[in-house]
Design a protein around this motif. Structure first.
Motif, PDB file in Angstrom:
ATOM      1  N   ALA A 149       0.811  -1.221   0.000  1.00 56.10           N
ATOM      2  CA  ALA A 149       0.000   0.000   0.000  1.00 56.10           C
ATOM      3  C   ALA A 149       0.846   1.273   0.000  1.00 56.10           C
ATOM      4  O   ALA A 149       0.391   2.323  -0.462  1.00 56.10           O
ATOM      5  CB  ALA A 149      -0.924   0.006   1.214  1.00 56.10           C
ATOM      6  N   ASN A 150       2.070   1.195   0.501  1.00 51.10           N
ATOM      7  CA  ASN A 150       2.884   2.403   0.673  1.00 51.10           C
ATOM      8  C   ASN A 150       4.095   2.495  -0.254  1.00 51.10           C
ATOM      9  O   ASN A 150       4.790   3.505  -0.246  1.00 51.10           O
ATOM     10  CB  ASN A 150       3.371   2.480   2.120  1.00 51.10           C
ATOM     11  N   LYS A 151       4.334   1.484  -1.044  1.00 49.07           N
ATOM     12  CA  LYS A 151       5.470   1.490  -1.966  1.00 49.07           C
ATOM     13  C   LYS A 151       5.282   2.567  -3.030  1.00 49.07           C
ATOM     14  O   LYS A 151       4.174   3.068  -3.248  1.00 49.07           O
ATOM     15  CB  LYS A 151       5.596   0.117  -2.620  1.00 49.07           C
ATOM     16  N   VAL A 198       0.464 -21.458   7.034  1.00 51.27           N
ATOM     17  CA  VAL A 198      -0.057 -20.157   7.468  1.00 51.27           C
ATOM     18  C   VAL A 198      -0.779 -19.469   6.303  1.00 51.27           C
ATOM     19  O   VAL A 198      -0.648 -19.891   5.146  1.00 51.27           O
ATOM     20  CB  VAL A 198       1.094 -19.261   7.965  1.00 51.27           C
ATOM     21  N   PRO A 199      -1.542 -18.400   6.575  1.00 46.58           N
ATOM     22  CA  PRO A 199      -2.185 -17.654   5.481  1.00 46.58           C
ATOM     23  C   PRO A 199      -1.163 -17.172   4.464  1.00 46.58           C
ATOM     24  O   PRO A 199      -0.046 -16.790   4.816  1.00 46.58           O
ATOM     25  CB  PRO A 199      -2.850 -16.489   6.212  1.00 46.58           C
ATOM     26  N   THR A 200      -1.546 -17.204   3.204  1.00 50.21           N
ATOM     27  CA  THR A 200      -0.644 -16.824   2.119  1.00 50.21           C
ATOM     28  C   THR A 200      -1.112 -15.531   1.456  1.00 50.21           C
ATOM     29  O   THR A 200      -2.138 -14.969   1.820  1.00 50.21           O
ATOM     30  CB  THR A 200      -0.567 -17.941   1.070  1.00 50.21           C
ATOM     31  N   CYS A 201      -0.352 -15.092   0.472  1.00 54.14           N
ATOM     32  CA  CYS A 201      -0.610 -13.800  -0.169  1.00 54.14           C
ATOM     33  C   CYS A 201      -1.214 -13.916  -1.564  1.00 54.14           C
ATOM     34  O   CYS A 201      -1.275 -12.920  -2.291  1.00 54.14           O
ATOM     35  CB  CYS A 201       0.685 -13.002  -0.243  1.00 54.14           C
ATOM     36  N   SER A 202      -1.668 -15.099  -1.956  1.00 51.28           N
ATOM     37  CA  SER A 202      -2.215 -15.251  -3.306  1.00 51.28           C
ATOM     38  C   SER A 202      -3.408 -14.337  -3.552  1.00 51.28           C
ATOM     39  O   SER A 202      -3.642 -13.909  -4.684  1.00 51.28           O
ATOM     40  CB  SER A 202      -2.596 -16.715  -3.554  1.00 51.28           C
ATOM     41  N   PHE A 203      -4.143 -13.998  -2.495  1.00 54.01           N
ATOM     42  CA  PHE A 203      -5.306 -13.129  -2.673  1.00 54.01           C
ATOM     43  C   PHE A 203      -4.921 -11.753  -3.189  1.00 54.01           C
ATOM     44  O   PHE A 203      -5.727 -11.066  -3.828  1.00 54.01           O
ATOM     45  CB  PHE A 203      -6.070 -12.994  -1.349  1.00 54.01           C
ATOM     46  N   MET A 204      -3.694 -11.317  -2.950  1.00 56.96           N
ATOM     47  CA  MET A 204      -3.264 -10.001  -3.418  1.00 56.96           C
ATOM     48  C   MET A 204      -3.162  -9.965  -4.934  1.00 56.96           C
ATOM     49  O   MET A 204      -3.429  -8.935  -5.565  1.00 56.96           O
ATOM     50  CB  MET A 204      -1.923  -9.623  -2.799  1.00 56.96           C
ATOM     51  N   ALA A 205      -2.763 -11.092  -5.529  1.00 56.73           N
ATOM     52  CA  ALA A 205      -2.688 -11.146  -6.992  1.00 56.73           C
ATOM     53  C   ALA A 205      -4.076 -11.004  -7.596  1.00 56.73           C
ATOM     54  O   ALA A 205      -4.278 -10.312  -8.598  1.00 56.73           O
ATOM     55  CB  ALA A 205      -2.041 -12.457  -7.435  1.00 56.73           C
ATOM     56  N   THR A 206      -5.059 -11.647  -6.983  1.00 57.01           N
ATOM     57  CA  THR A 206      -6.446 -11.568  -7.455  1.00 57.01           C
ATOM     58  C   THR A 206      -7.023 -10.180  -7.263  1.00 57.01           C
ATOM     59  O   THR A 206      -7.870  -9.734  -8.049  1.00 57.01           O
ATOM     60  CB  THR A 206      -7.310 -12.598  -6.702  1.00 57.01           C
ATOM     61  N   ALA A 207      -6.552  -9.485  -6.222  1.00 59.57           N
ATOM     62  CA  ALA A 207      -7.083  -8.155  -5.906  1.00 59.57           C
ATOM     63  C   ALA A 207      -6.493  -7.063  -6.787  1.00 59.57           C
ATOM     64  O   ALA A 207      -6.776  -5.880  -6.576  1.00 59.57           O
ATOM     65  CB  ALA A 207      -6.823  -7.838  -4.439  1.00 59.57           C
ATOM     66  N   GLY A 208      -5.679  -7.447  -7.760  1.00 62.07           N
ATOM     67  CA  GLY A 208      -5.136  -6.457  -8.686  1.00 62.07           C
ATOM     68  C   GLY A 208      -3.968  -5.675  -8.140  1.00 62.07           C
ATOM     69  O   GLY A 208      -3.620  -4.611  -8.678  1.00 62.07           O
ATOM     70  N   GLY A 235      14.681 -31.821  -8.102  1.00 56.04           N
ATOM     71  CA  GLY A 235      15.343 -32.247  -9.331  1.00 56.04           C
ATOM     72  C   GLY A 235      14.454 -32.235 -10.557  1.00 56.04           C
ATOM     73  O   GLY A 235      14.946 -32.400 -11.680  1.00 56.04           O
ATOM     74  N   MET A 236      13.153 -32.026 -10.367  1.00 52.71           N
ATOM     75  CA  MET A 236      12.212 -32.036 -11.492  1.00 52.71           C
ATOM     76  C   MET A 236      11.910 -30.631 -11.999  1.00 52.71           C
ATOM     77  O   MET A 236      11.356 -30.470 -13.089  1.00 52.71           O
ATOM     78  CB  MET A 236      10.918 -32.743 -11.079  1.00 52.71           C
ATOM     79  N   ARG A 237      12.239 -29.605 -11.211  1.00 51.02           N
ATOM     80  CA  ARG A 237      12.161 -28.204 -11.620  1.00 51.02           C
ATOM     81  C   ARG A 237      10.748 -27.783 -12.005  1.00 51.02           C
ATOM     82  O   ARG A 237      10.356 -27.824 -13.168  1.00 51.02           O
ATOM     83  CB  ARG A 237      13.120 -27.898 -12.767  1.00 51.02           C
ATOM     84  N   LEU A 238       9.983 -27.338 -11.030  1.00 51.35           N
ATOM     85  CA  LEU A 238       8.641 -26.829 -11.291  1.00 51.35           C
ATOM     86  C   LEU A 238       8.284 -25.778 -10.248  1.00 51.35           C
ATOM     87  O   LEU A 238       8.580 -25.931  -9.064  1.00 51.35           O
ATOM     88  CB  LEU A 238       7.607 -27.963 -11.236  1.00 51.35           C
ATOM     89  N   GLY A 239       7.660 -24.719 -10.713  1.00 52.06           N
ATOM     90  CA  GLY A 239       7.155 -23.674  -9.838  1.00 52.06           C
ATOM     91  C   GLY A 239       6.098 -22.885 -10.580  1.00 52.06           C
ATOM     92  O   GLY A 239       5.769 -23.183 -11.734  1.00 52.06           O
ATOM     93  N   TYR A 240       5.557 -21.871  -9.934  1.00 54.78           N
ATOM     94  CA  TYR A 240       4.600 -21.006 -10.617  1.00 54.78           C
ATOM     95  C   TYR A 240       4.549 -19.638  -9.958  1.00 54.78           C
ATOM     96  O   TYR A 240       4.914 -19.476  -8.787  1.00 54.78           O
ATOM     97  CB  TYR A 240       3.205 -21.628 -10.666  1.00 54.78           C
ATOM     98  N   THR A 241       4.131 -18.664 -10.741  1.00 58.07           N
ATOM     99  CA  THR A 241       3.899 -17.319 -10.233  1.00 58.07           C
ATOM    100  C   THR A 241       2.431 -16.979 -10.383  1.00 58.07           C
ATOM    101  O   THR A 241       1.744 -17.473 -11.291  1.00 58.07           O
ATOM    102  CB  THR A 241       4.739 -16.268 -10.974  1.00 58.07           C
ATOM    103  N   MET A 242       1.959 -16.118  -9.496  1.00 58.91           N
ATOM    104  CA  MET A 242       0.597 -15.591  -9.561  1.00 58.91           C
ATOM    105  C   MET A 242       0.682 -14.076  -9.560  1.00 58.91           C
ATOM    106  O   MET A 242       1.311 -13.476  -8.669  1.00 58.91           O
ATOM    107  CB  MET A 242      -0.220 -16.091  -8.364  1.00 58.91           C
ATOM    108  N   ALA A 243       0.077 -13.466 -10.569  1.00 57.55           N
ATOM    109  CA  ALA A 243       0.117 -12.013 -10.709  1.00 57.55           C
ATOM    110  C   ALA A 243      -0.928 -11.593 -11.738  1.00 57.55           C
ATOM    111  O   ALA A 243      -1.493 -12.428 -12.457  1.00 57.55           O
ATOM    112  CB  ALA A 243       1.506 -11.544 -11.150  1.00 57.55           C
ATOM    113  N   ARG A 244      -1.166 -10.287 -11.825  1.00 60.78           N
ATOM    114  CA  ARG A 244      -2.055  -9.782 -12.870  1.00 60.78           C
ATOM    115  C   ARG A 244      -1.511 -10.177 -14.233  1.00 60.78           C
ATOM    116  O   ARG A 244      -0.293 -10.254 -14.431  1.00 60.78           O
ATOM    117  CB  ARG A 244      -2.150  -8.253 -12.804  1.00 60.78           C
ATOM    118  N   PRO A 245      -2.384 -10.396 -15.215  1.00 60.84           N
ATOM    119  CA  PRO A 245      -1.916 -10.788 -16.551  1.00 60.84           C
ATOM    120  C   PRO A 245      -0.926  -9.802 -17.155  1.00 60.84           C
ATOM    121  O   PRO A 245       0.026 -10.218 -17.835  1.00 60.84           O
ATOM    122  CB  PRO A 245      -3.208 -10.861 -17.362  1.00 60.84           C
TER     123      PRO A 245
END
Length: 386
Positions: free
Chosen positions: A204-206, A224-234, A251-261
């Motif tokens: 909010a202050n950045k 614990v609660p996560t921050c994925s809801f912030m991505a949905t909130a725009g 060793g299988m190398r997989l991840g993901y990001t969540m953000a606005r398109p």
């Protein structure tokens, strides 16, 4: 290598303050220089691969003590006979749908990656510049800082608070015009969780136009609660996850990001998102099947917590201090003894513990392994700490 960047991208980078000399370094991030070494880009670690540990008990690299969850292993094995096909069905789409359902975010807010190193470094390239720097905690996972320094981007490292969480107000004060603020929660190496409310304050202050990158690689260990809801909130955030930790898929190398398109589009423009699209099918289906196995995730977390509690109790009985942790690691302070000396001592007992960070030269990170691993660690501690 610079030709891998299109003209529009080059122009954008130049406008943001990069020079043509910087463009070579940026191209290396998305080219041959991104060859992974021990889970990190080779250029980010100076091109020197870590020595493969020979110890019987390996509790130094924050790996899971066992392999993928059973449903993931079965799904990956079932995909092998179809390895002749580029995509027997929409495996990438199925993975994105699973993430969307579990996280409660729209599908167009999800991008899969081969681990987390690529999107982490890519975020630095995309949102920082020689005029808009990076702010991180200290100590924390260093790849963002290494990438920024490689590119000539100013980096501010802010010590953790007394409770070992991120000092978000000090981070903003350190560089009120930064392009990217990096929050690792639970933090590597301390395992501490920064409250969601603190992260919301920073968002909010950045400054306008900057991003907050929230690295939640260890969140499943904390529950614990996560921050994925912030991505949905725009919000101006990128929430990052990896399957290298509780899911046992390093060793299988997989991840993901969540953000606005629009944020994801900016991150992918350097190479057309090639890293995001080029994922082995066994890895994708393993991740899809694992992500939805909630009872097995909870059981693995409980197993870790029991081994961690036993280990920390033993360490404290030896008169040593341990940083409070919510993840699969803990930090031991060796009083006046340098951490590298203790690392060498444990190796004589066939136990490979973790490393230290410059800000805490007498403190080592220890990964929580299996109960067998941790009993071996405790036995080794009794011999090397007298």
């Amino acid at each position: 290598m610079i030709d891998t960047l299109n003209e529009e991208t080059k122009d954008d980078l130049l406008v943001r303050g990069y020079s043509r000399r910087h463009l070579m370094g940026i191209a290396a991030v998305f080219g041959a220089g991104l060859a992974a070494t021990a889970g990190r880009p080779a250029w980010a670690s100076g091109g020197k691969p870590d020595a493969a540990p020979s110890a019987k008990f390996r509790i130094g690299a924050n790996e899971c003590w066992t392999g993928p969850l059973a449903p993931g292993q079965a799904a990956a094995a079932a995909m092998i006979p179809y390895g002749n096909r580029y995509s027997p069905r929409d495996e990438r789409g199925d993975f994105i749908k699973a993430v969307s359902k579990v996280e409660g975010v729209p599908e167009d807010h999800v991008a899969p990656w081969p681990g987390s190193s690529d999107p982490l470094s890519r975020s630095v390239v995309t949102f920082t510049s020689p005029t808009r720097g990076l702010v991180t905690a200290d100590p924390t996972f260093e790849l963002a800082g290494r990438t920024a320094e490689w590119l000539g981007v100013p980096v501010k490292r802010v010590p953790l608070k007394a409770d070992y969480t991120h000092d978000v107000k000090a981070m903003l004060a350190a560089d009120p015009n930064a392009g990217l603020y990096y929050i690792c929660t639970p933090n590597n190496p301390t395992g501490t969780v920064t409250p969601v409310a603190d992260i919301e304050w920073l968002v909010a202050n950045k400054p306008a136009g900057s991003l907050v990158l929230i690295d939640e690689a260890y969140t499943h260990f904390a529950g614990v609660p996560t921050c994925s809801f912030m991505a949905t909130a725009g919000k101006d955030v990128i929430v990052m996850r990896t399957f290298s930790k509780i899911f046992g898929m390093a060793g299988m190398r997989l991840g993901y990001t969540m953000a606005r398109p629009d944020i994801l589009d900016k991150m992918m423009r350097y190479d057309g998102g090639m890293q995001s699209g080029a994922l082995p099918l066994p890895t994708l289906v393993c991740g899809t099947a694992s992500l939805t196995a909630a009872p097995l995730i909870a059981a693995r977390r409980k197993e870790m917590q029991e081994a961690r509690a036993m280990s920390i109790e033993h360490v404290k009985k030896r008169g040593l201090s341990v940083v409070p942790t919510d993840a699969n690691m803990f930090m031991i302070e060796w009083k006046t003894v340098p951490a590298p000396k203790m690392l060498a001592a444990f190796r004589t007992q066939d136990v490979e513990i973790g490393r230290s960070w410059p800000i805490w030269p007498n403190t080592s990170r220890v990964t929580v392994g299996s109960m067998e691993d941790m009993k071996a660690f405790c036995g080794a501690l009794d011999k090397v700490w007298t």
